[in-house]
Design an enzyme around this catalytic site. Structure first.
Site, PDB file in Angstrom:
ATOM      1  N   SER A  99       8.307  70.612 -31.211  1.00  0.00           N
ATOM      2  CA  SER A  99       9.524  71.064 -31.889  1.00  0.00           C
ATOM      3  C   SER A  99      10.813  70.776 -31.144  1.00  0.00           C
ATOM      4  O   SER A  99      11.898  71.042 -31.668  1.00  0.00           O
ATOM      5  CB  SER A  99       9.426  72.558 -32.188  1.00  0.00           C
ATOM      6  OG  SER A  99       8.529  72.798 -33.242  1.00  0.00           O
ATOM      7  N   ASN A 191       9.001  75.140 -40.086  1.00  0.00           N
ATOM      8  CA  ASN A 191       9.044  73.695 -39.900  1.00  0.00           C
ATOM      9  C   ASN A 191       9.492  72.964 -41.158  1.00  0.00           C
ATOM     10  O   ASN A 191      10.011  71.844 -41.086  1.00  0.00           O
ATOM     11  CB  ASN A 191       7.661  73.202 -39.467  1.00  0.00           C
ATOM     12  CG  ASN A 191       7.327  73.643 -38.054  1.00  0.00           C
ATOM     13  OD1 ASN A 191       7.943  73.206 -37.099  1.00  0.00           O
ATOM     14  ND2 ASN A 191       6.361  74.534 -37.920  1.00  0.00           N
TER      15      ASN A 191
END
Length: 369
Positions: A99, A191
């Protein structure tokens, strides 16, 4: 890619107590701990208290955190310091950064905003008309700002896929849209937000988010070890092995399990350089850097591709973490970018949640004697 633990103000534990807890483990058995040095190896006696604290905390990522290996690279005005623990990890290794990809994507989006090619108040529908619909989701009511700050309420598609199923961006979004949204305006890490931002970048520029990030960030900063692999399952050389939480080898991985939310491959040195440049003002005009650091929308939890953590000494560091099968990475930096730390382990995460705060405190709240 499970979301990072919600950032919070750390308990004000004196660093001396942290050191007392770390020192015994640092001398245990054959951990393979490397001395943190700049240039040629220095004698152990020359190590500063801060360096010793950082080495000890790193060693605990292996002994108590149950990681096969861990390494870090710290950077400040005096140069860089590398340390490692365990076996099978080198300073120049490439690894999956998970991430941390989001900081790159957010930077590109904010650059486009600075160029007046989009506005953060644009709705998702302004760029991807009709895409976000169903189960109470409505792209006409969601702004790009909400995607950047994780306040859109969109369901995280990886909660269904467990980060193991390669998907196209459209497939990822469609999975999310089979679920009703959470409350809009509340911070909820997803996400799906950054997959949509990757699609917006392509719609606005005519190029993929990977091409835009390469052109705008990777090439100008000479991040020679950083790449967006697309569907390539192998890591560039050199690299070590990566292990899933169950101990299985996860070195080969299809990055489409994450896409714009976590596809990136990088190195310790490149991530240090990127965050130093970003926070130092080299990638965004000051107005847009302030936008990136503004946590008001997420009620203090998240800016745009960055989140803050307040350390026991009062210093606030900014950065991101990245978790993807076989890898956990964390970069943190002072708000001016003058001091940066990146550490990684070659597994999905650290089993003891207290170790990461201890490592950050050892670097950014150093003892002087």
């Amino acid at each position: 890619m499970p979301p990072p633990r919600t950032p919070r103000t750390l308990l004000a534990i004196p660093l001396s107590l942290v050191l007392l807890g770390l020192a015994p483990a640092a001398s245990q058995g054959p951990t393979g701990q490397g001395s943190a040095t700049q240039g040629p190896a220095a004698p152990a006696a020359a190590a500063s208290p801060a360096a010793a604290a950082m080495d000890a905390a790193l060693a605990l990522l292996v002994t108590r955190g149950k990681a096969p290996a861990a390494s870090l690279l710290a950077r400040d005005a005096s140069g860089s310091r590398f340390a490692d623990a365990g076996t099978g990890m080198a300073r120049s290794d490439h690894f999956r950064a998970g991430s941390i990809t989001k900081t790159f994507i957010a930077t590109v989006v904010l650059q486009l905003a600075a160029e007046h090619r989009l506005s953060l108040s644009d709705s998702v529908d302004d760029h991807l008309p009709g895409l976000v619909r169903g189960e109470g989701n409505d792209g006409r009511r969601l702004t790009l700002r909400a995607l950047l700050t994780h306040t859109s309420g969109l369901y995280d598609f990886t909660a269904d896929t467990k980060g193991t199923v390669p998907l196209t961006p459209l497939q990822a979004v469609r999975i999310a849209l089979t679920h009703p949204p959470a409350d809009r305006g509340r911070f909820a890490y997803s996400n799906t937000n950054y997959v949509l931002l990757g699609m917006v970048v392509e719609q606005v520029t005519g190029h993929s988010y990977a091409i835009e990030a390469e052109r705008r960030i990777i090439t100008p900063l000479r991040l020679t070890g950083t790449s967006f692999p697309g569907a390539r399952t192998s890591l560039p050389s050199p690299h070590g092995r990566a292990y899933a939480a169950d101990g299985s080898d996860a070195t080969e991985l299809d990055p489409r399990v994450a896409g714009a939310a976590g596809e990136l491959i990088s190195t310790l040195a490149d991530l240090d350089r990127f965050y130093a440049a970003l926070l130092g003002g080299d990638l965004l005009p000051s107005r847009w850097m302030r936008e990136m650091l503004n946590t008001r929308a997420a009620h203090g939890s998240y800016g745009m591709g960055l989140f803050p953590v307040k350390l026991p000494c009062g210093t606030t560091v900014w950065g991101h973490n990245g978790r993807i099968t076989g890898s956990y990475v964390r970069t943190a930096a002072t708000v001016d970018g003058r001091r940066v730390l990146t550490f990684r382990v070659n597994t999905d995460g650290v089993t003891d949640p207290d170790l990461e705060p201890a490592l950050l405190a050892a670097e950014f709240c150093p003892r002087t004697s």
